[in-house]
Structures are given as C-alpha cells and as structure tokens.
Design a protein around this motif. Structure first.
Motif, short mmCIF file in Angstrom:
data_model
loop_
_atom_site.label_atom_id
_atom_site.label_comp_id
_atom_site.label_asym_id
_atom_site.label_seq_id
_atom_site.Cartn_x
_atom_site.Cartn_y
_atom_site.Cartn_z
N LYS A 21 0.90 -1.20 0.04
CA LYS A 21 -0.06 0.22 -0.16
C LYS A 21 0.86 1.29 0.01
O LYS A 21 0.66 2.20 -0.89
N GLU A 22 1.99 1.36 0.73
CA GLU A 22 2.63 2.55 0.89
C GLU A 22 3.33 3.07 -0.42
O GLU A 22 3.54 4.22 -0.55
N HIS A 23 3.65 2.07 -1.05
CA HIS A 23 4.11 2.49 -2.61
C HIS A 23 3.18 2.39 -3.43
O HIS A 23 3.31 3.31 -4.20
N LEU A 24 2.15 1.77 -3.29
CA LEU A 24 1.00 1.69 -4.53
C LEU A 24 0.23 2.91 -4.50
O LEU A 24 0.10 3.57 -5.62
N ASP A 25 0.33 3.73 -3.36
CA ASP A 25 -0.59 5.23 -3.36
C ASP A 25 0.36 6.08 -4.18
O ASP A 25 -0.08 7.14 -4.64
N GLY A 26 1.64 5.91 -4.17
CA GLY A 26 2.53 6.98 -4.69
C GLY A 26 3.03 6.95 -5.81
O GLY A 26 4.21 7.60 -6.16
N VAL A 27 2.47 6.13 -6.77
CA VAL A 27 3.01 5.89 -8.08
C VAL A 27 2.78 6.63 -9.15
O VAL A 27 1.72 7.40 -9.35
N LEU A 28 3.84 7.31 -9.85
CA LEU A 28 3.93 7.93 -11.08
C LEU A 28 4.35 7.16 -12.13
O LEU A 28 5.42 6.46 -12.09
N ARG A 29 3.56 7.30 -13.45
CA ARG A 29 4.24 6.89 -14.67
C ARG A 29 4.59 7.91 -15.35
O ARG A 29 3.75 8.73 -15.86
#
Lengths: 385, 376
Positions: free
Chosen positions: B336-344
């Motif tokens: 979760k802590e990474h999935l929230d902050g994703v930029l492509r």
C-alpha cells in the motif's frame, strides 16, 4: 376530447390561513420548472391542471413533475364534456391497450349529472366489458387497473387510469433557505435531496483542497450538485479552498484532532457564508456513528462553533438506507468514483472518536483561526448550476 | 506544457496528418467501391498493411493485417475469435483489454490461468512454462511491453518455448506499448500481435491485429465483409493512412529514438530524489516508460501539483484510473505505501532534454514539499 395533466398536492391541505402562500409557491415552482414548454395552467380546488401541451412534451413534463417537491400525485387524463357518451368514448380510448382486471370509479361533483355515481360506474364497466372482453374482466376488490371518472361541476369530466406518485413534501422555498455541505460522497447529496423535499431552498458549499484533491473530484461534486439542483429548481455551488487550513492543522495540531478541527473550520465557514447569502440553516449528510467525525462527541465539537441550526436529515439513517435513496435519485454511481476526497488525504491512522472538547479547543488555540477563515472566505468560487 | 504521459496517448503527428489530409478531402471514397476512387483507396490500405508488416520484419506471405478500432479490439479479437474452448493462459501484468477478456472467459466457465509476475512486472517464465508443461493449454497471451512498468517480455523466446511444448498452442501478444518503440522482429511462433495507432502519434480509433495467415478467426463484427471478412465496417482510410505515416516516421529512426529516450529515462533515474522515490521500472525495461513510487505520498497529489508547473505525468494506467490501486503493481509485490505514490512518466522523442531536466527538478521539488507537509 383533449389531454390534460391533473396535479395533486398533499401536505398543503393541512395548512390553515397561510395555505395560499404554499399553493402559490408550488404553482410558481411548477411553472418555472416547465419553462420552455408550451402549456396552459389552471388552479383548481386542491389541484392544478396542465392543458394545451404537445403530446411530444408529455414525457418531458412528467420527468420535471417527478422532481418537484410538494406534488403528491399526477395523472394524464382525457377531458370531455359531462356527457355520458363522451365519457364512455374516453374510457374506451384509455382501455384499448389494457389487459387484466379492472373497475370503474366515478366521482360526481356535478350532482345534476345523471345517472348517479354507482350507476355510471356500472354502466361504463358493462359497456367496456362488452367491447374488450378478450382482454379485461371485472374485479372491484383488487383490480389491476382502475378507470377513474371525475365529473366536475364546471361541465368537464376527467377520465384517467394511472396515478403517478411524485416527491410529496413541501414546495421548495416554502420552508426557508439552507446551505448544504457537499463532499462528493454518498450521503450529502441524499441529505440535500431530502432537504429540498421538505421545502428548503438550497445552495451548496464544497471544500476543495487542490492539489490534494484534483479537478476530477471537483467535477464529481459539480455533477452531484447538479442532481440535487434538479429538485431545487437550479442551485449555486460555492467552492472554498481548504488547502491552507488543512496544511496548518496538520502542521501544528495533534494528528488525532485533524478531522475534528477540520469539521469545526468547515462549520464556521458554512455559517459565515450562509449568513452572507441569506441562509437560515446548515445542512450536513452526517449519520450518527457512521465515521469518527460523526459520533455524538464529534458532532458536539463541530456544533459548538456555530449558532445557526444545523440540520442533519440522515442522522438516524443506516448506510444501506442512504444508499437506497442515492440510487433512487441517481447520485450513487457518481458518488462512488474514487477520486481523492477532501477528507482522505490527511486522514490520520487513529482519529479521535470521542474528542474531548477542552483538548480540541487547546489544539485549536495553536492556530490563527480567524486569519485562516478570513483567507478562505476571501476567494470563494461560485458556480451557477 | 511538458507532456510526459505518452504511454496513455501521444500527440498526433503533424506530418502524418498533413500527408494523409487528401484522404479526408478529395480521396474520401469508400475503399469497397468499384469505381476508381474506391479501388485506389483499397490499394492504399493494402500498401499501408505491407508497410506495417515490413516494420515488424515480415511480409504478407505468412502474416496479414486486420485493421480494427483500437488495441483493445485487436486483443479481444485474438482472445475470443480463435479458440472457442480449452485452457487459456495469460499473465497478471496484462493491460485490462487482455486481463478483463480472460476474466470474461473464466466467467463463461473456461479454464483460465493468470501467471505470476516478477518484481519488475515481467512474467515469471518458470511458472509459465511449468504450467504449460503440466496442462493441456490451448491459448497463451503475454504482453510485450508492460504498460505500467515498461518491463519487456521476450515474447519470441516465450512463444518458441511454448510451441516446443505443444505446437498447437496459439500465441498472442499485446504489442501496443512496443510497436514503433522497441526494435522487434515478429517470429513465426507468434500467431497474433496487437498494435494501436494513437500510441505512435497516430489517431485514436485505429488499431490492428497482425495475424498469421494460416490461422483462422471468426469475426467480432459482421457486415459488409471488409478486411477479408474478419472485421466488417467501412475502413477508416484517413486514420489508417495517418497510422501508416506516423509509424513510418518512428521506424525510420527507431534506434536513434530509442537511444534518445533512453537518455531521458537515465537522467530521471539518476536525478530523482532517492530519499523519496523508489524506481519501479527495471534497468532493462522499455526506456519509454519509467514508473516510480514516492513512498508515503499520493501519486494523484503529486500529479496535480506538477500540473501547476505545466507538467503532465500519469499515475498508474490512465485507462483504469478509476480503480484505486494498480492491479499490476500489486501483482509485482508492492504494498500500500508504495502503491499510493505511483507516478508513470512516459516519454516521446518530442520531449527535449531541457524539458526533462525541468520536469525532474519540479518532480523532486513537489515531492519534497509534500513530504515536508505530510511528515511535519
């Protein structure tokens, strides 16, 4: 034989000397809602009559009437002279595509009309049965449809089969003006709809937290406000930027009071804005105990910063009951779109569920409350919907 | 505006639009018509197909092109119109057009297997081959370039290994993020390959399914029998020609573009604030896509903040941005802590180095600012 729509109202009956005020308001609301459509409007005893409209507009008129608070039921009727043969022809026309059991119910205000009500029903029923015996049969106790024959004193008779239920409630504007806090969730549009239904004219206030919430979240709120506006005869949406306030609370106050303090700011801003626009109440979509900010302690905390009445139409509703209404008013699908919401970005892991008012005030004293509110009030975006 | 969401869509090529303009004006004829204008347009379509095949290193002896309305339609056609029953295998890293189609097959009662991913988003080859060995598989679909992480699957190798287990297995690949970007020659083991025009500066509304001639498919759309009866509907001659010209521009300088975009990608990798950003895309992923995650921050908030500087980036896959977390990145093992902050961040050769430098600086700036606010 001509077409008419008979509109009936409900609670206004109960009014005494001020009944005229409510009737006039409903009349004006109907006319305003049907603006752009050609028709004539007649006030009758306890009902209104719409006539001389094009058949093509019938469905549009219905969809408008469905959203006007104060209308109890309405029917599309055929209008004929108080003449038995003419009345029969109208009944015949209405029953031509019907299948199932029926009865005829006659109401004879014109007591000079002969035969009497019972006999009229009987004779009409008998003749209808003769021509449509393949499709219909009589059942006076539990018919699948009823042919209503309303013989009026003014020489006109209304014949109809369908009674369509509308919103009921009170005409919008008749019970004052309120400001609805609208968030983009499921509850607040429902609270707005219920407030309109009880006759309160609404404007909406939304707190936007760019960049924590984006344009998509705002568009979602605009869409929801529009839906509420359909019951309100148009609506204004006020958008206040909440970014600075959220950042300040987050920076200076304990995490557990984040939501509690946000709610207090929202209430204060709502009251100020309401006073400015002539509002007499704040309306929220709160439901007791639904989330941390909606416990009685949290409500006490947010309520204590305002003196204006705060109306909470959903306070004792279960979530499922609220969802049912949101589906009915067609806001559910929009409400569940998962864009960042004003409340979610700074959501602490453990918000105070039963905030102690003294501690809340101590935390709030760390902030320049007045300055932050003034800043927020300075640039309010108004969207007319 | 600095546009860094080229994996979502690309700006239509001005050159391609202008060159194809006559098909919107004087040469508007229905390609099925029997008068000269129609016959000419029919030839133009045939020519464009030959060019697409040439870009993929093959000719029209073994392969043919079916024009469709988009990459998703191409995927659907390959999945639904060749094998009607049996065991269907795909990966957990597919674009929704494939993933949801497989879910639909599962709903209909067919046996469907979603193979696990490696941490970079590529398919776990061992698990795939093990499954194919132990089950009587009929159809396999593996994405060429993962649209979220840019991970490249060596589909020629996979197709070959799969066919060596059972030569009757039909192999499809979604090549939407690869076509016009990654050097690739389609091998004889690949039966179907989906591509899309708007990812290579063509127009939305045009896609194609490359198909082995020896394979038969039933149409998804019935009608006038266009596209050899595989896909009815009057051909979008203008869109098809824009696709042809736009992709030609890409293939003329494919490796040069690849290297240039690789430099952009490398610059961001090296200069993004390492305290904040985790690089999700592996070093050998497609250079066109760089997926990163700002731990503890919200991708959407970063995206909005960057928009204020005129910088457009994606957060996850645009097609499914209504779903909170990326299904693909979850399958890669991110929490979760990474999935929230994703930029492509996805590049195009139309970006300049100055833009990339400016964007990098601002991405760091807004992330640092946001981190400062969030962490007090």
């Amino acid at each position: 034989m001509t077409n008419a729509i008979i509109i009936r109202y409900c609670e206004i009956h109960l009014k005494g000397k001020n009944r005229g005020f409510f009737e006039k308001m409903l009349r004006e609301n109907i006319k305003k809602s049907l603006k752009g459509i050609e028709f004539t409007f007649t006030s009758m005893h306890s009902r209104y009559l719409i006539e001389n409209f094009s058949d093509d507009d019938y469905l549009t008129i219905c969809s408008k009437l469905d959203k006007i608070a104060g209308i109890h039921t309405y029917s599309k009727a055929l209008v004929v002279n108080n003449d038995f043969e003419e009345i029969f022809l109208a009944c015949k026309e209405l029953c031509k595509d019907k299948i199932g059991t029926f009865k005829v119910e006659t109401n004879r205000a014109d007591k000079n009309f002969s035969p009497n009500s019972m006999q009229t029903s009987m004779l009409l029923g008998g003749r209808l049965l003769e021509i449509y015996s393949q499709n219909i049969s009589v059942d006076v106790k539990n018919p699948s449809f009823t042919v209503y024959v309303d013989i009026r004193e003014d020489g006109k008779s209304f014949i109809y089969t369908d009674v369509i239920h509308s919103l009921s409630g009170m005409p919008v504007g008749s019970t004052g003006k309120g400001l609805l806090l609208i968030s983009g969730g499921i509850d607040s549009p429902v609270a707005g709809y219920m407030t309109c239904k009880r006759g309160m004219k609404l404007d909406c206030l939304h707190f936007h937290s760019y960049p924590y919430t984006g344009q998509a979240a705002k568009e979602k709120v605009i869409e929801l406000t529009k839906r509420v506006g359909e019951y309100n005869g148009g609506i204004n949406l006020y958008v206040v930027s909440f970014t600075k306030i959220q950042e300040e609370i987050h920076k200076k106050c304990p995490d557990e009071f984040m939501i509690t303090l946000m709610r207090r700011f929202m209430m204060r801003i709502a009251e100020r804005l309401a006073l400015k626009i002539g509002g007499q109440a704040i309306i929220t979509g709160e439901s007791l105990g639904q989330v941390a900010s909606q416990t009685i302690e949290s409500i006490t905390s947010s309520n204590s910063v305002v003196t204006m009445p705060v109306l909470r139409p959903l306070i004792m509703f279960d979530k499922n009951e609220i969802i049912d209404i949101s589906r009915k008013i067609d806001t559910y699908e929009t409400s569940i779109l998962p864009y960042e919401d004003c409340c979610t970005v700074f959501l602490p892991d453990y918000p105070a569920i039963k905030p102690n008012l003294e501690k809340v005030i101590n935390a709030e004293n760390l902030l320049d409350v007045e300055g932050l509110i003034e800043d927020a009030m300075r640039e309010i975006e108004v969207i007319n919907l | 505006m600095i546009y860094l969401d080229n994996a979502a869509t690309t700006k239509p090529s001005k050159y391609a639009l202008e060159t194809a303009d006559k098909f919107n004006n004087e040469c508007f004829y229905n390609p099925s018509a029997l008068y000269q204008g129609g016959i000419d347009n029919s030839k133009e379509i045939k020519l464009s197909k030959d060019k697409l095949l040439k870009h993929l290193g093959v000719d029209n002896k073994n392969f043919e092109v079916i024009y469709t309305s988009c990459g998703s339609e191409s995927d659907n056609m390959a999945i639904f119109c060749c094998k009607k029953r049996g065991v269907f295998v795909t990966s957990k890293g597919e674009h929704s057009a494939v993933y949801k189609s497989f879910s639909e097959l599962k709903q209909k009662g067919l046996t469907v297997e979603f193979i696990d991913l490696n941490v970079d988003g590529s398919i776990n080859e061992e698990i795939l081959l093990e499954y194919v060995k132990n089950n009587k598989v009929d159809f396999v679909s593996i994405v060429h370039v993962n649209n979220e992480t840019g991970a490249i699957n060596d589909i020629n190798k996979l197709a070959k290994l799969i066919k060596s287990i059972d030569k009757n297995i039909v192999f499809h690949s979604d090549g939407v993020q690869a076509f016009g970007k990654i050097p690739y020659i389609i091998s004889n083991d690949v039966d179907f390959y989906s591509i899309s025009a708007h990812k290579v500066n063509g127009l939305k509304g045009v896609g194609a399914l490359i198909k082995k001639r020896s394979l038969n498919v039933s149409p998804l759309i019935f009608g006038g029998g266009q596209e050899n009866g595989f896909r009815s509907g009057t051909e979008n001659i203008f869109g098809i020609k824009v696709f042809e010209y736009a992709s030609e521009t890409h293939y003329n300088i494919l490796t040069k573009n690849y290297d240039l975009v690789g430099e952009y990608n490398k610059y961001l990798r090296q200069n993004l604030d390492k305290e904040i950003f985790t690089i999700i895309s592996s070093e050998n992923a497609s250079p066109y896509i760089l997926s990163v995650s700002a731990k503890g921050l919200r991708g959407e908030v970063l995206m909005h903040s960057l928009e204020e500087f005129g910088i457009i980036v994606g957060n996850g896959s645009a097609c499914s941005s209504k779903n909170r977390y990326s299904r693909v990145l979850e399958a890669c093992g991110y929490k979760k802590e990474h999935l929230d902050g994703v930029l492509r961040i996805s590049f195009s050769v139309e970006n300049s180095f100055d833009e990339i430098k400016f964007a990098t600086e601002k991405i760091n700036l807004v992330a640092q600012k946001l981190k400062g606010i969030i962490n007090k």
